[in-house]
Design an enzyme around this catalytic site. Structure first.
Site, PDB file in Angstrom:
ATOM      1  N   GLU A 276       5.061  57.365  11.933  1.00 50.13           N
ATOM      2  CA  GLU A 276       5.180  59.084  12.085  1.00 50.13           C
ATOM      3  C   GLU A 276       6.268  59.115  12.886  1.00 50.13           C
ATOM      4  O   GLU A 276       6.399  58.705  13.865  1.00 50.13           O
ATOM      5  CB  GLU A 276       3.757  59.421  12.645  1.00 50.13           C
ATOM      6  CG  GLU A 276       3.710  60.932  13.052  1.00 50.13           C
ATOM      7  CD  GLU A 276       4.426  61.966  11.918  1.00 50.13           C
ATOM      8  OE1 GLU A 276       3.822  61.681  10.618  1.00 50.13           O
ATOM      9  OE2 GLU A 276       5.114  62.798  12.078  1.00 50.13           O
TER      10      GLU A 276
ATOM     11  N   ASP B 196       7.034  65.340   2.974  1.00 48.15           N
ATOM     12  CA  ASP B 196       7.664  66.343   3.038  1.00 48.15           C
ATOM     13  C   ASP B 196       8.675  66.471   1.716  1.00 48.15           C
ATOM     14  O   ASP B 196       9.355  65.703   1.598  1.00 48.15           O
ATOM     15  CB  ASP B 196       8.524  66.404   4.212  1.00 48.15           C
ATOM     16  CG  ASP B 196       7.719  66.407   5.515  1.00 48.15           C
ATOM     17  OD1 ASP B 196       6.586  66.827   5.489  1.00 48.15           O
ATOM     18  OD2 ASP B 196       8.007  66.027   6.433  1.00 48.15           O
TER      19      ASP B 196
ATOM     20  N   LYS C 190      15.729  71.430  -0.863  1.00 47.27           N
ATOM     21  CA  LYS C 190      17.319  71.435  -1.121  1.00 47.27           C
ATOM     22  C   LYS C 190      17.770  70.408  -1.570  1.00 47.27           C
ATOM     23  O   LYS C 190      17.584  69.025  -1.082  1.00 47.27           O
ATOM     24  CB  LYS C 190      17.856  71.998  -0.067  1.00 47.27           C
ATOM     25  CG  LYS C 190      17.554  73.230   0.706  1.00 47.27           C
ATOM     26  CD  LYS C 190      18.374  73.705   1.643  1.00 47.27           C
ATOM     27  CE  LYS C 190      17.939  75.221   2.276  1.00 47.27           C
ATOM     28  NZ  LYS C 190      18.013  75.336   3.699  1.00 47.27           N
TER      29      LYS C 190
ATOM     30  N   GLU D 134      -4.494  66.288   1.546  1.00 47.38           N
ATOM     31  CA  GLU D 134      -5.247  66.251   0.356  1.00 47.38           C
ATOM     32  C   GLU D 134      -6.627  67.181   0.039  1.00 47.38           C
ATOM     33  O   GLU D 134      -6.644  67.857  -0.926  1.00 47.38           O
ATOM     34  CB  GLU D 134      -5.556  64.775  -0.040  1.00 47.38           C
ATOM     35  CG  GLU D 134      -6.188  64.587  -1.565  1.00 47.38           C
ATOM     36  CD  GLU D 134      -6.427  62.807  -1.893  1.00 47.38           C
ATOM     37  OE1 GLU D 134      -5.743  62.252  -0.869  1.00 47.38           O
ATOM     38  OE2 GLU D 134      -7.024  62.671  -2.883  1.00 47.38           O
TER      39      GLU D 134
HETATM   40  N1  SAM Z   1       0.230  61.879   5.249  1.00 41.51           N
HETATM   41  C1  SAM Z   1      -0.393  62.981   5.799  1.00 41.51           C
HETATM   42  C2  SAM Z   1      -1.429  63.839   4.784  1.00 41.51           C
HETATM   43  O1  SAM Z   1      -1.412  63.348   3.834  1.00 41.51           O
HETATM   44  O2  SAM Z   1      -2.197  64.391   5.328  1.00 41.51           O
HETATM   45  C3  SAM Z   1       0.509  63.766   6.523  1.00 41.51           C
HETATM   46  C4  SAM Z   1       1.437  64.492   5.493  1.00 41.51           C
HETATM   47  S1  SAM Z   1       2.772  65.694   6.167  1.00 41.51           S
HETATM   48  C5  SAM Z   1       3.210  66.693   5.033  1.00 41.51           C
HETATM   49  C6  SAM Z   1       4.265  64.687   6.137  1.00 41.51           C
HETATM   50  C7  SAM Z   1       4.281  63.697   7.340  1.00 41.51           C
HETATM   51  O3  SAM Z   1       5.265  62.776   7.285  1.00 41.51           O
HETATM   52  C8  SAM Z   1       4.612  64.669   8.779  1.00 41.51           C
HETATM   53  O4  SAM Z   1       3.793  64.137   9.702  1.00 41.51           O
HETATM   54  C9  SAM Z   1       6.134  64.250   9.073  1.00 41.51           C
HETATM   55  O5  SAM Z   1       6.218  64.206  10.483  1.00 41.51           O
HETATM   56  C10 SAM Z   1       5.887  62.875   8.652  1.00 41.51           C
HETATM   57  N2  SAM Z   1       7.450  62.160   8.047  1.00 41.51           N
HETATM   58  C11 SAM Z   1       8.242  62.898   7.472  1.00 41.51           C
HETATM   59  N3  SAM Z   1       9.372  62.408   7.137  1.00 41.51           N
HETATM   60  C12 SAM Z   1       9.326  61.158   8.072  1.00 41.51           C
HETATM   61  C13 SAM Z   1      10.090  60.154   8.180  1.00 41.51           C
HETATM   62  N4  SAM Z   1      11.376  60.095   7.816  1.00 41.51           N
HETATM   63  N5  SAM Z   1       9.673  59.023   8.939  1.00 41.51           N
HETATM   64  C14 SAM Z   1       8.397  59.101   9.415  1.00 41.51           C
HETATM   65  N6  SAM Z   1       7.580  60.137   9.311  1.00 41.51           N
HETATM   66  C15 SAM Z   1       7.993  61.112   8.474  1.00 41.51           C
END
Ligand code: SAM
Length: 214
Positions: A70, A119, A123, A197
């Site tokens: 994370e 995420d 864009k 989810e």
């Molecule tokens: N996987 C979890 C769920 O399904 O409930 C969290 C989903 S949340 C939308 C996406 C998570 O990925 C965020 O906590 C974000 O900080 C982390 N994240 C996004 N890009 C990342 C990266 N390049 N490296 C590590 N973590 C990342």
């Protein structure tokens, strides 16, 4: 997911026995079996958020070692708090940007990769930041063992379509592509819901999932 900055989260992370500390990350490639003290397979979740999914997986599968990755301290803090409530020997965390994932795991050291509700970076100019992008698939190609699998779930159809299009040029194949995971009895066997989810399926959004390999 980006929680507001929580004062002291960096200090908690720096002192946590559940976190593999930044200072030793570059020594980690090839040593994960030593870190866990056994030869069990290593499964990782990239972008684990507060760790609901990976904590439940680790509890259900003590024969597998799990590493949750994370980017944000304030989010990782929640996963650490969960471990404080219920400690599991087969789960470790790393706070890092997954861009550097191939500096932390050795060639073919990871048996399975999970991406859950990554995420979307909508864009076009940010496409390479998307965790299922070709650029990230190239990094996963290094650390994932030859016959390893990657599983990706999301409710974001644009992101999922993008992810599917990225596969062939990057040399990956789909074993499973589902546009409605929760309606698929077979795929739902052993499915553990992530935090996102739960949230999005309760709003009626269909959940997409693929399982891919090279
Ligand atoms: N996987 C979890 C769920 O399904 O409930 C969290 C989903 S949340 C939308 C996406 C998570 O990925 C965020 O906590 C974000 O900080 C982390 N994240 C996004 N890009 C990342 C990266 N390049 N490296 C590590 N973590 C990342």
């Amino acid at each position: 997911m980006r929680l507001r900055n929580i004062t002291g989260s960096r200090e908690v992370i720096a002192d946590s026995p559940y976190v593999v500390q930044e200072a030793i990350l570059e020594q980690c490639p090839g040593t994960w079996h030593t870190i866990f003290g056994n030869n069990h397979p290593v499964h990782i979740e990239i972008g684990m958020g507060k760790g609901k999914f990976i904590h439940a997986m680790a509890k259900e599968h003590p024969e597998i070692n799990y590493v949750g990755i994370e980017k944000y301290s304030s989010v990782l803090l929640r996963a650490i708090q969960k471990m404080e409530e219920e400690e599991l020997p087969n789960l470790k965390f790393i706070r890092m940007d997954a861009e550097d994932i191939a500096k932390v795991f050795g060639k073919g050291e990871v048996d399975k990769i999970y991406l859950n509700f990554s995420d979307p970076w909508p864009k076009d100019r940010h496409a390479k930041r998307r965790l299922p992008s070709g650029q990230f698939l190239a990094r996963y190609d290094v650390i994932l063992k030859k016959d390893g699998f990657l599983e990706f779930k999301t409710d974001n159809r644009d992101l999922f379509d993008f992810a599917v299009e990225e596969l062939e040029p990057a040399g990956w194949k789909a074993e499973v592509i589902s546009y409605d995971l929760h309606a698929d009895e077979k795929l739902m066997v052993g499915n553990i819901m992530t935090e996102y989810e739960e949230k999005f399926s309760s709003m009626g959004n269909p959940i997409c999932k693929y399982i891919i390999y090279r």
